[in-house]
Write an enzyme that holds these catalytic residues in place. Structure first.
Site, mmCIF file in Angstrom:
data_model
loop_
_atom_site.group_PDB
_atom_site.id
_atom_site.type_symbol
_atom_site.label_atom_id
_atom_site.label_comp_id
_atom_site.label_asym_id
_atom_site.label_seq_id
_atom_site.Cartn_x
_atom_site.Cartn_y
_atom_site.Cartn_z
ATOM 1 N N ASP A 185 0.826 -1.145 0.029
ATOM 2 C CA ASP A 185 -0.093 0.083 -0.022
ATOM 3 C C ASP A 185 0.711 1.334 0.178
ATOM 4 O OD1 ASP A 185 -2.536 1.516 0.372
ATOM 5 O OD2 ASP A 185 -1.538 2.277 2.297
ATOM 6 N N GLU A 229 -2.044 -5.347 -3.606
ATOM 7 C CA GLU A 229 -1.013 -4.899 -2.793
ATOM 8 C C GLU A 229 0.051 -5.740 -2.035
ATOM 9 O OE1 GLU A 229 -3.733 -0.939 -1.041
ATOM 10 O OE2 GLU A 229 -3.495 -2.652 -0.021
#
EC number: 3.1.26.3
Length: 230
Positions: A51, A123
């Site tokens: 992320d 992610e």
């Protein structure tokens, strides 16, 4: 994992040095929990890392791509690109949904098609790629997968469900619309938020997401879907 490795090599020219890292990226918590005796690692920590690098690379790209856009517009565009629904779409585009390891219960409940799981998977893969290859390889991968969609302007067309819901609800007069966090769960690095929408103090919808903003958008989307069925 052999098919996944072949896919990565043939499609993206990616060969992991640390195969365990790749396997961890594709292991959901539900699978790890069902195999506790094997002490299997799951992908939540990699998701946290992925992320961060995704936000950095996309922010840098948008900053250079749109030199005249103000900060607010850049933030909105970035949020549309990295939102859960978008990342899940990229996981499907890369066929990552085929290879994620899920627990039996999660598999039966449709977890392989769930945006939350697939967005987190994307992610986690980026986090694993960062550790194994470095940030330039992550940037190269995103340039192959994500940036072409941004170049087409696809994300500027993404709907803001909160704004759309407000327009629908206030079409017949003023109403009070509130978004309230009703539940927080998960470890600090992988929080899940549940948000309720209250219209004139009555709950009309709920949504879940890994941030309050995502949960709010998901709740607004559900509310719009429900209103369209009435």
């Amino acid at each position: 994992m052999k098919k996944l490795k072949a896919l990565l090599k043939e499609t993206f020219n990616i060969v992991f040095n640390d195969q365990d890292l790749l396997e961890t990226a594709f292991t959901h918590t539900s699978y790890a929990n069902e195999h506790r005796l094997l002490n299997i690692s799951h992908n939540e920590r990699l998701e946290f890392l992925g992320d961060a690098v995704l936000q950095l690379i996309i922010s840098e790209y948008l900053f250079k791509k749109y030199p005249s856009k103000p900060e607010g517009d850049l933030s909105k565009l970035r949020s549309m690109i990295v939102r859960e629904e978008s990342l899940a779409g990229f996981s499907r585009f890369c066929s990552f949904d085929t290879y994620i390891k899920l627990g039996k219960g999660e598999e039966k409940s449709g977890g392989r098609n769930r945006d939350t799981i697939l967005g987190d998977l994307f992610e986690a893969f980026l986090g694993a790629l960062l550790l194994d290859k470095g940030i330039e390889d992550v940037r190269l991968f995103l340039n192959q997968v994500m940036i072409p969609q941004v170049e087409k302007g696809n994300f500027e067309k993404v709907k803001d469900y909160k704004t759309s819901l407000q327009e629908v609800l206030q079409a017949k007069g003023d109403v009070q619309i509130d978004y309230q966090v009703v539940k927080e769960s998960g470890p600090a690095h992988a929080k899940q938020f549940e948000v309720a929408i209250l219209v004139n103090q009555e709950i009309i919808s709920r949504g879940i997401g890994k941030s309050k903003k995502i949960a709010e958008q998901n709740a607004a989307k559900k509310a719009l879907e429900h209103l369209s069925e009435e």
